[in-house]
Motif scaffolding. Structure first.
Motif, PDB file in Angstrom:
ATOM      1  N   ARG A  72       2.851  16.457   3.148  1.00 11.21           N
ATOM      2  CA  ARG A  72       2.228  16.184   1.929  1.00 11.21           C
ATOM      3  C   ARG A  72       2.527  15.123   1.060  1.00 11.21           C
ATOM      4  O   ARG A  72       1.812  14.488   0.619  1.00 11.21           O
ATOM      5  CB  ARG A  72       1.795  17.740   1.215  1.00 11.21           C
ATOM      6  CG  ARG A  72       1.408  17.644  -0.089  1.00 11.21           C
ATOM      7  CD  ARG A  72      -0.076  17.442  -0.105  1.00 11.21           C
ATOM      8  NE  ARG A  72      -0.727  17.516  -1.498  1.00 11.21           N
ATOM      9  CZ  ARG A  72      -1.257  18.374  -2.006  1.00 11.21           C
ATOM     10  NH1 ARG A  72      -1.539  19.166  -1.480  1.00 11.21           N
ATOM     11  NH2 ARG A  72      -1.657  18.189  -3.245  1.00 11.21           N
ATOM     12  N   PHE A  74       4.826  12.384   1.630  1.00 15.51           N
ATOM     13  CA  PHE A  74       4.805  11.281   2.151  1.00 15.51           C
ATOM     14  C   PHE A  74       3.100  10.813   2.524  1.00 15.51           C
ATOM     15  O   PHE A  74       2.997   9.439   2.767  1.00 15.51           O
ATOM     16  CB  PHE A  74       5.592  11.279   3.133  1.00 15.51           C
ATOM     17  CG  PHE A  74       7.075  11.133   2.915  1.00 15.51           C
ATOM     18  CD1 PHE A  74       7.529  10.332   1.750  1.00 15.51           C
ATOM     19  CD2 PHE A  74       7.914  12.266   3.330  1.00 15.51           C
ATOM     20  CE1 PHE A  74       8.972  10.266   1.551  1.00 15.51           C
ATOM     21  CE2 PHE A  74       9.161  12.061   2.878  1.00 15.51           C
ATOM     22  CZ  PHE A  74       9.811  11.310   2.174  1.00 15.51           C
ATOM     23  N   SER A  75       2.331  11.659   2.635  1.00 21.03           N
ATOM     24  CA  SER A  75       0.926  11.201   2.779  1.00 21.03           C
ATOM     25  C   SER A  75       0.425  10.177   1.543  1.00 21.03           C
ATOM     26  O   SER A  75      -0.434   9.580   1.980  1.00 21.03           O
ATOM     27  CB  SER A  75       0.163  12.473   3.251  1.00 21.03           C
ATOM     28  OG  SER A  75      -0.110  13.029   2.097  1.00 21.03           O
ATOM     29  N   TYR A  76       1.097  10.429   0.429  1.00 17.46           N
ATOM     30  CA  TYR A  76       0.543   9.676  -0.673  1.00 17.46           C
ATOM     31  C   TYR A  76       0.672   8.057  -0.410  1.00 17.46           C
ATOM     32  O   TYR A  76       0.062   7.552  -0.821  1.00 17.46           O
ATOM     33  CB  TYR A  76       1.458  10.017  -1.773  1.00 17.46           C
ATOM     34  CG  TYR A  76       1.031   9.600  -3.225  1.00 17.46           C
ATOM     35  CD1 TYR A  76      -0.247  10.261  -3.755  1.00 17.46           C
ATOM     36  CD2 TYR A  76       1.493   8.342  -3.571  1.00 17.46           C
ATOM     37  CE1 TYR A  76      -0.693   9.587  -5.019  1.00 17.46           C
ATOM     38  CE2 TYR A  76       0.883   7.909  -4.770  1.00 17.46           C
ATOM     39  CZ  TYR A  76       0.051   8.528  -5.457  1.00 17.46           C
ATOM     40  OH  TYR A  76      -0.450   7.878  -6.839  1.00 17.46           O
ATOM     41  N   TYR A  77       1.525   7.773   0.573  1.00 22.32           N
ATOM     42  CA  TYR A  77       1.981   6.330   0.576  1.00 22.32           C
ATOM     43  C   TYR A  77       1.580   5.622   1.808  1.00 22.32           C
ATOM     44  O   TYR A  77       1.756   4.704   2.329  1.00 22.32           O
ATOM     45  CB  TYR A  77       3.573   6.155   0.524  1.00 22.32           C
ATOM     46  CG  TYR A  77       4.210   6.905  -0.742  1.00 22.32           C
ATOM     47  CD1 TYR A  77       4.200   6.246  -1.964  1.00 22.32           C
ATOM     48  CD2 TYR A  77       4.598   8.067  -1.075  1.00 22.32           C
ATOM     49  CE1 TYR A  77       4.471   6.555  -3.095  1.00 22.32           C
ATOM     50  CE2 TYR A  77       5.157   8.649  -2.172  1.00 22.32           C
ATOM     51  CZ  TYR A  77       5.249   7.946  -3.253  1.00 22.32           C
ATOM     52  OH  TYR A  77       5.486   8.460  -4.559  1.00 22.32           O
ATOM     53  N   SER A  78       0.928   6.486   2.872  1.00 24.08           N
ATOM     54  CA  SER A  78       0.712   6.138   4.346  1.00 24.08           C
ATOM     55  C   SER A  78      -0.752   5.500   4.148  1.00 24.08           C
ATOM     56  O   SER A  78      -1.338   5.993   3.373  1.00 24.08           O
ATOM     57  CB  SER A  78       0.510   7.436   5.016  1.00 24.08           C
ATOM     58  OG  SER A  78       0.433   7.189   6.430  1.00 24.08           O
TER      59      SER A  78
ATOM     60  N   ILE B  15       2.504  11.639   9.471  1.00 23.90           N
ATOM     61  CA  ILE B  15       2.268  11.504   8.196  1.00 23.90           C
ATOM     62  C   ILE B  15       0.665  10.736   8.165  1.00 23.90           C
ATOM     63  O   ILE B  15      -0.137  11.301   7.621  1.00 23.90           O
ATOM     64  CB  ILE B  15       2.996  10.544   7.354  1.00 23.90           C
ATOM     65  CG1 ILE B  15       4.752  10.781   7.532  1.00 23.90           C
ATOM     66  CG2 ILE B  15       2.747  10.362   5.997  1.00 23.90           C
ATOM     67  CD1 ILE B  15       4.959  12.198   6.762  1.00 23.90           C
ATOM     68  N   ARG B 217      -6.399  12.325   5.824  1.00 26.02           N
ATOM     69  CA  ARG B 217      -5.524  12.738   4.775  1.00 26.02           C
ATOM     70  C   ARG B 217      -6.389  12.881   3.650  1.00 26.02           C
ATOM     71  O   ARG B 217      -7.581  12.092   3.573  1.00 26.02           O
ATOM     72  CB  ARG B 217      -4.729  11.464   4.406  1.00 26.02           C
ATOM     73  CG  ARG B 217      -3.445  11.544   5.336  1.00 26.02           C
ATOM     74  CD  ARG B 217      -2.468  10.466   4.915  1.00 26.02           C
ATOM     75  NE  ARG B 217      -3.060   9.284   5.684  1.00 26.02           N
ATOM     76  CZ  ARG B 217      -3.476   8.321   4.818  1.00 26.02           C
ATOM     77  NH1 ARG B 217      -3.211   8.180   3.751  1.00 26.02           N
ATOM     78  NH2 ARG B 217      -3.852   7.207   5.618  1.00 26.02           N
TER      79      ARG B 217
END
Lengths: 78, 389
Positions: A72, A74-78, B15, B217
């Protein structure tokens, strides 16, 4: 950008950046409270909410991310 | 040929799409006879060193706490360099370095100069498209590192024609330096029997209801909010429910929107699910919707095609290249709930049409998108870069 996030997201990001991903690397609640500038009641409530959602674990007054919490964060940066 | 593969994510650390891409490519390269060393970051419960299907996987622990994400990335790259140097010393060096995205650009550039080995970089997406405009200091840093990685690399691999166009437009890179190699998936994972009724009931979708599926995501790039809003435009006789698989920083906002707009009983959030569960859901769904605003490739659309579910996608970037409207899927306008609802309705209200696009999608995916093909093209590129072609 991360500063624009809500407090729950900031807590997840802080734990990820500080590498709090297991009990031996966990942050104590007091450190989290100081870093996020939160009151006692508020920090307890957020930890409980994120813990119920499976993102983190609180153990012996220390907090660390679960695998779901890591993804959760690191998904901000993927 | 010995390949150093650098990536910030590798299964089970998944990710985004890079993880599965590097896994599929590495395993296929091993089948072609290459020696592949993946150097990546660690994940709780997984060994630091292991051999998975012939791929040497080396995971590093980022021991130093960082005050913010950019510093975390710098530290991660330091640990990637250190581990890669150790491996190079023990196996007598590498023939090629293959880096994936800006996150590992700094380590790949450093190793290239130390070992005097050619560097190839796959860029999986670009910051100026992810954020819309390069304005924040963080975006300026990423954009600059992306450019730097293209400058230092002998060849840039991208997954679609739209990505190639973006690179030429934004970084003014010579066309001949860019190679398009599509993404792929392991089609065999979808050749399983699924008790659709049982799977659907696990998520509260019953036999008289239609299952609309979103996988991705929960970030602004994926456009999930437009799909949620599309639920208001669907004819009630469709009796449709939306299952949202995935997580991300927008989840709380999306959940709030669902409940405040009275869709609570029609929309369910599952969070992250394991691969086998995602495949079962894909095979049990009536339609897969990919409402992305920016999607350099859109691997989830391939997964839908392989699972035999009709696919409705935003008419953007790589998705437009994979999905041909009214042939192997349906195009809708991005950021447009009524258009998304139209696409869903088009598929759900005409079973013959849905069957036809699924049939076309299945035959296409076996022909065009498989790892053996991707590995062949990549191996040829490695040889060309090494001057052995």
């Amino acid at each position: 950008m991360v500063n624009g996030l809500d407090i729950k997201e900031r807590m997840i990001q802080l734990l990820a950046n500080l590498n709090a991903v297991s009990f031996d690397k966990a942050l104590d609640v007091e450190t989290l409270k100081e870093n996020l500038k939160l009151e006692n009641g508020m920090i307890k409530r957020i930890i409980m909410e994120l813990s119920n959602k499976g993102y983190l674990i609180e153990e012996k007054n220390k907090v660390y991310l679960t695998t779901t919490g890591i993804i959760r964060a690191f998904s901000y940066y993927s | 040929m010995k390949v150093l593969m650098l990536t910030w994510e590798y299964p089970p650390r998944i990710i985004g799409g890079i993880s599965r891409h590097v896994e599929g490519l590495s395993e296929a390269l091993v089948k072609k006879g290459l020696e592949v060393h993946v150097v990546t970051t660690d994940f709780p419960g997984v060994p630091y060193e292991e051999n998975v299907k012939g791929v040497h996987v080396h995971r590093v622990s980022i021991e130093t706490p960082a005050p913010d994400f950019p510093t975390w990335v710098l530290l991660m790259n330091h640990y990637l360099v250190k581990r890669s140097a150790n491996i190079a010393n023990s196996i007598g060096g590498f023939d090629i370095i293959h880096a994936h995205d800006w996150l590992v650009a700094l380590s790949s550039i450093e190793i290239k100069h130390f070992l005097n080995v050619d560097l190839i970089t796959t860029l999986h997406s670009l910051e100026f498209r992810r954020v819309g405009a390069i304005s924040s200091p963080f975006s300026r840093m990423i954009d600059s590192i992306e450019w730097w990685s293209t400058y230092e690399s002998k060849v840039i691999i991208v997954c679609s024609g739209s990505m190639k166009g973006d690179l030429i437009y934004h970084f003014k890179i010579p066309e001949e330096k860019i190679k398009i190699i599509p993404n792929s998936i392991d089609n065999s994972k979808f050749d399983i029997f699924v008790d659709k009724s049982a799977v659907r009931s696990r998520y509260g979708v019953y036999d008289n209801e239609r299952l609309i599926l979103f996988i991705g995501r929960l970030t602004s790039q994926k456009g999930c909010e437009y799909l949620i809003r599309a639920m208001h435009y669907l004819p009630s006789h469709l009796n449709a429910k939306l299952i949202i698989v995935g997580d991300g920083y927008m989840r709380s906002d999306l959940e709030r929107e669902v409940f405040s707009s009275g869709l609570g009983w029609k929309v369910k959030f599952t969070g992250f699910l394991p691969d086998n569960e995602v495949i079962q859901l894909l095979k049990s769904a009536d339609v897969l919707v990919v409402p992305s605003i920016y999607e350099p490739f859109g691997i989830v659309a391939l997964e839908g095609m392989a699972a035999g579910v009709p696919v409705v996608v935003s008419n953007v970037d790589g998705l437009s290249e994979i999905i041909k409207h009214d042939y192997n899927g349906v195009h809708v306008y991005p950021r447009d709930p009524s258009s998304i609802a139209w696409g869903i309705n088009r598929v759900l209200s005409d079973p013959n049409y849905a069957q036809w696009i699924v049939k076309n999608a299945k035959s296409e995916i076996y022909e065009k998108y498989n790892w053996d093909f991707v590995a062949s093209v990549t191996t040829d590129l490695y040889k060309k870069v090494k001057g052995k072609w």
